[in-house]
Enzyme design. Structure first.
Site, PDB file in Angstrom:
ATOM      1  N   PHE C 114       0.840  -1.186   0.000  1.00  0.00           N
ATOM      2  CA  PHE C 114       0.000   0.000   0.000  1.00  0.00           C
ATOM      3  C   PHE C 114       0.877   1.239   0.000  1.00  0.00           C
ATOM      4  CE2 PHE C 114      -4.496   1.273   0.918  1.00  0.00           C
ATOM      5  CZ  PHE C 114      -5.099   0.247   0.229  1.00  0.00           C
ATOM      6  N   GLN C 228      -7.684  15.279   2.464  1.00  0.00           N
ATOM      7  CA  GLN C 228      -6.997  14.340   1.572  1.00  0.00           C
ATOM      8  C   GLN C 228      -7.698  14.197   0.234  1.00  0.00           C
ATOM      9  OE1 GLN C 228      -6.462   9.844   2.407  1.00  0.00           O
ATOM     10  NE2 GLN C 228      -4.430  10.739   2.405  1.00  0.00           N
ATOM     11  N   HIS C 230      -7.722  11.739  -2.843  1.00  0.00           N
ATOM     12  CA  HIS C 230      -7.278  10.392  -3.239  1.00  0.00           C
ATOM     13  C   HIS C 230      -6.903  10.427  -4.715  1.00  0.00           C
ATOM     14  CE1 HIS C 230      -7.257   6.098  -3.962  1.00  0.00           C
ATOM     15  NE2 HIS C 230      -7.328   5.894  -2.661  1.00  0.00           N
ATOM     16  N   LEU C 240     -14.503   5.940  -5.641  1.00  0.00           N
ATOM     17  CA  LEU C 240     -13.134   5.566  -5.314  1.00  0.00           C
ATOM     18  C   LEU C 240     -12.694   4.301  -6.044  1.00  0.00           C
ATOM     19  CD1 LEU C 240     -10.648   5.728  -3.295  1.00  0.00           C
ATOM     20  CD2 LEU C 240     -11.963   4.203  -1.845  1.00  0.00           C
ATOM     21  N   GLU C 243      -6.496   2.168  -3.659  1.00  0.00           N
ATOM     22  CA  GLU C 243      -5.047   2.207  -3.759  1.00  0.00           C
ATOM     23  C   GLU C 243      -4.497   0.795  -3.913  1.00  0.00           C
ATOM     24  OE1 GLU C 243      -3.263   5.224  -1.255  1.00  0.00           O
ATOM     25  OE2 GLU C 243      -1.979   3.707  -0.380  1.00  0.00           O
ATOM     26  N   ARG C 274      -0.507   9.552  -0.690  1.00  0.00           N
ATOM     27  CA  ARG C 274      -1.597  10.069  -1.511  1.00  0.00           C
ATOM     28  C   ARG C 274      -1.427  11.537  -1.895  1.00  0.00           C
ATOM     29  NH1 ARG C 274      -6.477   6.892   1.623  1.00  0.00           N
ATOM     30  NH2 ARG C 274      -6.075   4.896   0.595  1.00  0.00           N
ATOM     31  N   HIS C 338     -11.281  12.760  -0.364  1.00  0.00           N
ATOM     32  CA  HIS C 338     -11.464  11.403   0.145  1.00  0.00           C
ATOM     33  C   HIS C 338     -11.593  11.346   1.652  1.00  0.00           C
ATOM     34  CE1 HIS C 338     -11.271   7.107   0.264  1.00  0.00           C
ATOM     35  NE2 HIS C 338     -10.125   7.080   0.911  1.00  0.00           N
ATOM     36  N   ARG C 373      -3.014  11.240   5.565  1.00  0.00           N
ATOM     37  CA  ARG C 373      -3.234   9.891   6.066  1.00  0.00           C
ATOM     38  C   ARG C 373      -2.672   8.863   5.087  1.00  0.00           C
ATOM     39  NH1 ARG C 373      -6.854   6.020   5.042  1.00  0.00           N
ATOM     40  NH2 ARG C 373      -8.450   7.252   3.990  1.00  0.00           N
TER      41      ARG C 373
END
Lengths: 237, 126, 558
Positions: C114, C228, C230, C240, C243, C274, C338, C373
């Protein structure tokens, strides 16, 4: 794209019976049924009532009947289902309508609770994970992938004729535990679903499987429960 | 007063294959029950003596009844084949093939009916 | 009057984890209240996974370092340490509760790569991890027998004598207002992404009700400028794309087919954090190397079988919402709002400055995410701090009594609703909402400048006025979603102002807050948390120190 929505509306405060109301709206070609409903609410008629949340087919809020079939409004493109640019939108069947497209799902949730919808362990839990094969996990993920939207419950004629029937969603949920090697209550759960209001009420009509927006295949789950029950009765496992 | 929609999938045009199979199974089941009653009445005439029984047999040997027998063969075939289809599912067999299995049962039953009609026309009432 | 020792507002992962943990005690009366049925909560839309140092060779220290670095050093390290240390046991708890994590060949929980992580650390359930966890938690909630008020909209907190005494809520089914008395209230209402309506991955319900309620009650909202974006969201409706797609080996390419991340994060490539990846994409798009405002995600080399095993939902979403089958085609994507790193300021046990009020999950700011994050840390955050808030609240409610419920709060909310229903004019609630979203995405978005943000703030102020001329068509009581939409818009416009004001004040770039007019991080002046209090005529800002324990700020390179 110009679309005509015919929506079955009902307001318990003012209506004695449901009636269709027609709206014409202009939407982008890629618009979903939910996009159209939201556009109607935003621009034309704020009283139009429906549930929606994630708008990506995972929360299960917006199941409704679109052109004679249960669908999630959010992951259904208008262009895929419109009949000559016309959509007929109705609430889910087999549940009492609260208002417009919002139905009372209380009985649905009661049945969810009736199958004891949580893992029951016997003995000490391991320090880390239980070892389970990936094949098993993948097999069960299909049934655990249910979003409890109620589409199957609406499409099932047996639910219509027998309000006490547990219904496809709850039974698929039950199989998700019965098939799980970590669960220790297989016998008890088979007892619950093996009643006359459970798996044997199913007439293998497959409507649940046809309308399921997530490919859960509740009929398959029910048949697996029947097989497990028969095997148990025959002392085969 | 709240309302609810019921049996939305039993409307023509909104029926899936499985619904058609389910309804046909029930209709053929009712048909078989009616046949059984008729059958018992006809056979039952024997207790009323030879004349009565002969009259009954003559009655049911009319062309109409022989063609109905061809229909009966089709109904028995469908009810039986679809019954096997459902039992197979309960054993966890063939669920993925539910639609072709239904159509196969139906087509086979229709063929048996047609064969019955042919037999009646060409062999019995030549 | 309805009365519970602990009332948990919100029934996503944080709320239900808190409820299940609190129910373990057995001696305390608990209830959960949510504007939707628990299974409709937006935690269910999380896709990629949950981080924990589970494997041999991975350590909680490594997880902590990655998180601190990801946060651009403004995350509080004591909180991050707790989260990373407790992560493995939380994952085992979920596994024992029945979550069907994907497995290795030997039957152990598998982990995937990730963004921003130095090793593979993300446990997952295909690409429906949030759904799996949400349903597991709901199963546990049913098992615990906790009372659930579903489809109840909480309007405000009731405070008396500087203490939280409960809430005022509306039963959506009947439209009736009810005071609910509680010794402790735990807010777990999730994010506020709908402020970026039209440009967010968030659900319709993510309107930040809890943040606004706390703010009205005098509790500060921290770090609201860190929003954030994304990197991979669909253009049509902002949905979405996880990721995990890049974790499983997907590429990001521009119109020329170039893997452009090589120029922005040469070591981590597509698996940069991100904020970095979103800025890279936006730069490509702005400099003309995109198509139709998008760049592309390329999965074609992964093959159909692999995609169907690990990313089935991604394929479904791409087909349904973009009309693209990623097995064979490039998938157009762009950055979209996001997650809110900011939120209700809490300590390590979810306590706010208001006695009796706790917060956990996305609506809270502990802060474990700082300015950015890391993917798969949010599910973890909800569970760890949901549980910890409940444990603290249990102790608290055993020591205090219910106090007096301020009836005036009910009157105030009745008055508010009467006022909203009486509005007249020719504005439309839905259109104002879209205008707010477009304004925030454009003016307080991936890239920011003082001029843009001032314009944005002016528009938000104007929208706050205009909403009073947006009538509610539905005057009825039963299931009035027109009314709730109006209330939600009110709440969002207030938070939009807090975001813009907080962002304007921070004259540096850090994590997700990137200013073209101040492109450098400025630790000397800005290594601190923003605290926004509600003041006369707008937010009043204060600042608080960042807790630094193990890792000193350093240059952030990937």
């Amino acid at each position: 794209m110009d679309v005509t929505y015919r929506i079955l509306r009902f307001n318990p405060d003012t209506d004695s019976a449901p009636h269709y109301e027609t709206y014409r709206i202009e939407v982008p070609d890629s618009a979903t049924v939910l996009d159209g409903l939201q556009a109607i609410k935003d621009v034309q008629d704020g009283t139009l009532t429906f549930r929606r949340s994630c708008r990506q087919g995972i929360c299960g809020s917006c199941a409704m009947r679109v052109n004679d079939r249960e669908r999630l409004a959010c992951n259904t493109q208008i262009s895929h289902v419109a009949d000559g640019n016309e959509l007929r939108v109705e609430p889910l069947a087999n549940m009492a309508v609260i208002k417009d497209l919002a139905v009372d799902m209380t009985p649905f949730w009661q049945k969810f609770n009736a199958i004891v919808p949580y893992t029951i362990h016997a003995g000490e839990r391991p320090e880390r994970e239980y070892l389970v094969s990936n094949e098993k996990v993948r097999h069960l993920q299909q049934f655990a992938g249910c979003i409890q939207c109620g589409a199957c419950y609406s499409a099932c004629p047996i639910v219509g004729s027998d309000p006490e029937y547990l219904g496809p969603a709850a039974l698929a949920k039950a199989y998700r535990f019965v098939g799980d090697p970590r669960d220790a209550a297989k016998k008890e759960r088979l007892g619950i679903v093996g009643s006359e209001r459970g798996i044997w009420r199913c007439h293998t009509i497959f409507n649940c499987t046809e309308v399921c927006p997530k490919g859960v295949d509740p009929t398959y789950a029910i048949e697996l429960l029947k097989k497990a029950t028969i095997r148990r009765k025959l002392g085969l496992g | 007063m709240a309302y609810r929609i019921r049996y939305p999938h039993i409307r023509p045009g909104a029926m899936e294959t499985g619904t058609i199979a389910w309804i046909l199974h029930r209709v053929t089941g009712v048909f078989l029950t009616l046949y059984l009653i008729t059958h018992i009445i006809v056979i039952g005439q024997s207790v009323r003596g030879k004349e009565a029984f002969d009259a009954a047999l003559n009655f049911v040997q009319s062309p109409l009844f022989v063609f109905l027998d061809a229909g009966l063969a089709g109904v028995v075939a469908f009810h039986g084949l679809n019954g096997l289809r459902i039992i197979a599912f309960d054993m966890g067999v063939g669920i993925r093939w539910q639609k072709p299995l239904f159509w196969a049962s139906l087509i086979l039953s229709v063929l048996i009916f047609v064969a019955g009609v042919w037999v009646a026309r060409n062999l019995i009432f030549v | 009057m309805l009365r519970h020792d602990i009332l948990i507002v919100g029934a996503g992962l944080a709320g239900m984890r808190a409820a299940v943990a609190a129910a373990q005690d057995g001696s305390v009366d608990i209830a959960v209240i949510s504007k939707v049925h628990p299974l409709r909560s937006h935690s269910g839309a999380a896709e990629g996974g949950i981080n924990a140092a589970l494997t041999e060779g991975d350590t909680w220290e490594s997880h902590m370092y990655d998180t601190v670095k990801g946060s651009d050093f403004v995350g509080d390290q004591d909180a991050i340490e707790i989260m990373c240390r407790e992560a493995p046991d939380e994952v085992w708890w979920l596994e024992h509760a029945g979550t069907l994590f994907n497995r290795t060949a030997t039957g152990e929980v598998e982990v995937r790569a990730f963004g921003g992580a130095s090793v593979k650390r993300t446990a997952f359930v295909a690409d429906m991890t949030g759904h799996a966890l949400l349903h597991t938690l709901y199963e546990q909630l049913v098992a615990s027998g906790v009372k659930v008020y579903d489809e109840w909209y909480v309007l405000s907190l009731a405070t008396d004598g500087g203490t939280c005494r409960g809430v005022v809520a509306m039963d959506i089914r009947t439209g009736e207002l009810h005071p609910i008395q509680a010794k402790a209230v735990i807010l777990a209402t999730g994010g506020n992404g709908r402020i970026y309506s039209g440009r967010t991955t968030n659900a319709w319900i993510n309107t930040g009700d809890g943040m606004a309620m706390a703010y009205w009650a005098g509790v500060p909202l921290a770090d609201m400028e860190y929003v954030q974006f994304h990197p991979t969201t669909l253009k049509s409706n902002g949905v979405l794309i996880t990721e995990g797609v890049r974790g499983e080996g997907g590429y990001l390419v521009n119109a020329q087919g170039e893997r452009f991340m090589a120029r922005y994060a040469p070591t981590k490539m597509e698996l940069g954090p991100r904020d970095v990846v979103s800025r890279a994409e936006q730069t490509e798009i702005n400099e003309g190397r995109g198509v139709d405002g998008c760049v592309f995600l390329d999965l074609r080399h992964l093959g159909e079988a692999y995609i169907m095993e690990r990313l089935p939902q991604t394929r479904e979403l791409a087909i349904n919402f973009a009309g693209v089958d990623p097995v064979h085609e490039l998938l157009p994507i762009r950055p979209g709002q996001h997650y809110a790193m900011g939120g209700i300021r809490t300590n390590l046990d979810g306590e706010t400055v208001l006695p009796g009020l706790y917060a956990a999950g996305e609506c809270a700011c502990v802060s474990v995410h700082g300015a950015n994050r890391l993917g798969a840390n949010s599910l973890l955050d909800t569970l760890i701090f949901g549980r910890r808030s409940a444990e603290k609240a249990i102790q608290y409610v055993k020591e205090v009594d219910f106090g007096t419920f301020p009836e005036s709060e009910v009157t105030r909310q009745e008055e508010r609703i009467r006022r909203v229903l009486a509005r007249q004019g020719n504005e439309r609630i839905g259109l104002l909402r879209e205008e707010m979203g477009a304004t925030m995405a454009e003016k307080v978005g991936v890239f920011r400048t003082e001029a843009w943000m001032r314009e944005g703030l002016a528009t938000i102020k104007e929208l706050q006025e205009r909403q009073h001329r947006a009538p509610v068509d539905d005057k009825g009581k039963v299931f009035n979603t027109d009314l709730t939409a109006a209330l939600e818009l009110e709440v969002m416009l207030e938070q939009a102002e807090v975001i813009a004001v907080s962002a304007l004040a921070r004259t540096e770039s850090r994590g997700a807050h990137y200013r073209l007019d101040y492109p450098e991080r400025d630790d000397a002046n800005w290594l601190k948390h923003t605290l926004a209090y509600r003041g006369e005529g707008g937010p009043r800002l204060e600042y608080a120190d960042v807790t630094i324990t193990r890792y000193q700020p350093e240059e952030r390179k990937y």
